[in-house]
Design a protein around this motif. Structure first.
Motif, PDB file in Angstrom:
ATOM      1  N   THR A  95     -26.801  -2.834  35.546  1.00 23.76           N
ATOM      2  CA  THR A  95     -26.337  -3.743  34.513  1.00 23.76           C
ATOM      3  C   THR A  95     -26.028  -5.102  35.130  1.00 23.76           C
ATOM      4  O   THR A  95     -25.663  -5.200  36.301  1.00 23.76           O
ATOM      5  CB  THR A  95     -25.078  -3.220  33.792  1.00 23.76           C
TER       6      THR A  95
ATOM      7  N   ASP B  27     -24.086   5.182  26.065  1.00 30.14           N
ATOM      8  CA  ASP B  27     -24.856   5.905  25.042  1.00 30.14           C
ATOM      9  C   ASP B  27     -26.300   6.101  25.501  1.00 30.14           C
ATOM     10  O   ASP B  27     -26.891   7.179  25.294  1.00 30.14           O
ATOM     11  CB  ASP B  27     -24.840   5.144  23.720  1.00 30.14           C
ATOM     12  N   THR B  28     -26.865   5.078  26.133  1.00 34.73           N
ATOM     13  CA  THR B  28     -28.246   5.171  26.621  1.00 34.73           C
ATOM     14  C   THR B  28     -28.367   6.203  27.733  1.00 34.73           C
ATOM     15  O   THR B  28     -29.309   7.012  27.764  1.00 34.73           O
ATOM     16  CB  THR B  28     -28.734   3.797  27.123  1.00 34.73           C
TER      17      THR B  28
ATOM     18  N   GLU C  26     -28.155   9.661  26.216  1.00 35.47           N
ATOM     19  CA  GLU C  26     -29.359  10.023  25.474  1.00 35.47           C
ATOM     20  C   GLU C  26     -30.524  10.334  26.403  1.00 35.47           C
ATOM     21  O   GLU C  26     -31.261  11.305  26.204  1.00 35.47           O
ATOM     22  CB  GLU C  26     -29.740   8.890  24.526  1.00 35.47           C
ATOM     23  N   LYS C  27     -30.711   9.519  27.439  1.00 39.87           N
ATOM     24  CA  LYS C  27     -31.872   9.658  28.310  1.00 39.87           C
ATOM     25  C   LYS C  27     -31.693  10.713  29.395  1.00 39.87           C
ATOM     26  O   LYS C  27     -32.650  11.401  29.772  1.00 39.87           O
ATOM     27  CB  LYS C  27     -32.205   8.305  28.972  1.00 39.87           C
TER      28      LYS C  27
ATOM     29  N   ILE D 250     -30.058  -2.500  31.822  1.00 41.40           N
ATOM     30  CA  ILE D 250     -29.391  -2.756  30.548  1.00 41.40           C
ATOM     31  C   ILE D 250     -28.549  -4.015  30.719  1.00 41.40           C
ATOM     32  O   ILE D 250     -27.553  -4.011  31.440  1.00 41.40           O
ATOM     33  CB  ILE D 250     -28.510  -1.572  30.102  1.00 41.40           C
TER      34      ILE D 250
ATOM     35  N   ASP E  15     -23.231   0.624  24.865  1.00 40.86           N
ATOM     36  CA  ASP E  15     -24.693   0.697  24.913  1.00 40.86           C
ATOM     37  C   ASP E  15     -25.156   1.374  26.199  1.00 40.86           C
ATOM     38  O   ASP E  15     -26.045   2.247  26.187  1.00 40.86           O
ATOM     39  CB  ASP E  15     -25.273  -0.713  24.810  1.00 40.86           C
TER      40      ASP E  15
END
Length: 272
Positions: free
Chosen positions: A55, A92-93, A96-97, A77, A89
């Motif tokens: 990030t 959550d990413t 999910e991944k 990100i 974000d």
């Protein structure tokens, strides 16, 4: 000095220990990782097997950084480290991944001013504290409380970036040092609160050769380095090695510590 900017460095395969890939199958997020110390840490963890999530504020620089990693092993990100929506974000990413988080490296930090504390604009001090201290705390809070990351279940490890400027007064960067002293104490307190599930440690660098620290050595590197028993300034790879150790199982009995990575300068009577 901790930072998120630097000149070009060596690629991710450099300086991998003979012990091999200590982070195989693990996921790590590194804040402030488009350049400098943050990118050096991402390279090291990735070279030892981690999938790394980088990030930083600037999408272009971040995309350029991620492009150097092997396909499928790094994710970028973009966003501001002190922005709650950005942190949400990111996590959550990751959930999910990858469905897990193993290592959080809170590297993002700022120091937008230089000069004596008595003349410092208080708004600048508030911003430094917001990003360097509250931002660090918020990344840890959000990682711990996100159900999709399984951070506790994975025996998560947190490494924060402090500074020797938080240990001894350093001319011109006084409030930056104050914020980093707070990061060191924050680290220790979090380690006590989150143990035994999560280990929390910090690395406190002295001057590292990055764009962030240029004002502290540019045009006089040999003179500045002469105060260091190691007779050289630090590199991002030096700090990456220390972070990788603290984040690995090799440091499984080490928590609530601040590892000073300074070439010996503080012991010799110097500072940042």
């Amino acid at each position: 000095m901790s930072d998120d900017t630097s000149p070009t460095q060596s690629k991710a395969s450099s300086s991998v220990p003979k012990s091999g890939r200590r982070f195989e199958g693990q996921v790590a997020v590194i804040t402030g990782a488009s350049r400098g110390i943050g990118l050096g840490i991402a390279r090291r963890l990735n070279a030892e097997g981690a999938t790394v999530v980088l990030t930083a504020r600037k999408p272009e620089a971040l995309s350029e950084a991620v492009a150097e990693f092997p396909d499928g092993t790094a994710l970028a990100i973009a966003g501001k480290a002190d922005d709650p929506a950005h942190r949400a974000d990111v996590f959550d990413t990751i959930a999910e991944k990858f469905g897990r988080l193993d290592v959080l490296v809170a590297n993002a930090g700022i120091n937008p001013v230089y000069g004596p504390l008595v003349d410092m604009e208080l708004d600048a001090a508030r911003k430094i504290f917001e990003v360097n201290v509250l931002g660090t705390l918020a990344w840890v809070q959000d990682a711990v409380h996100h159900d999709g990351l399984k951070f506790r279940e994975n025996k998560g490890r947190v490494v924060t970036l402090s500074s020797v400027a938080g240990q001894v007064p350093s001319e011109g960067i006084g409030f930056y040092g104050i914020s980093k002293a707070a990061v060191s104490h924050l680290t220790k307190t979090l380690a006590v609160e989150l143990g035994p599930d999560i280990r929390v440690n910090a690395v406190a660098p002295a001057v590292v050769k990055t764009k962030f620290a240029t004002a502290l050595y540019e045009g006089r590197e040999e003179q500045v380095a002469s105060a260091y028993p190691a007779k050289r300034l630090g590199t991002p790879e030096d700090i990456a090695g220390a972070v990788a150790y603290l984040a690995s199982d090799d440091a499984d009995w080490i928590t609530a510590q601040v590892l000073t990575a300074d070439g010996g300068v503080v012991t010799a009577g110097g500072g940042a």
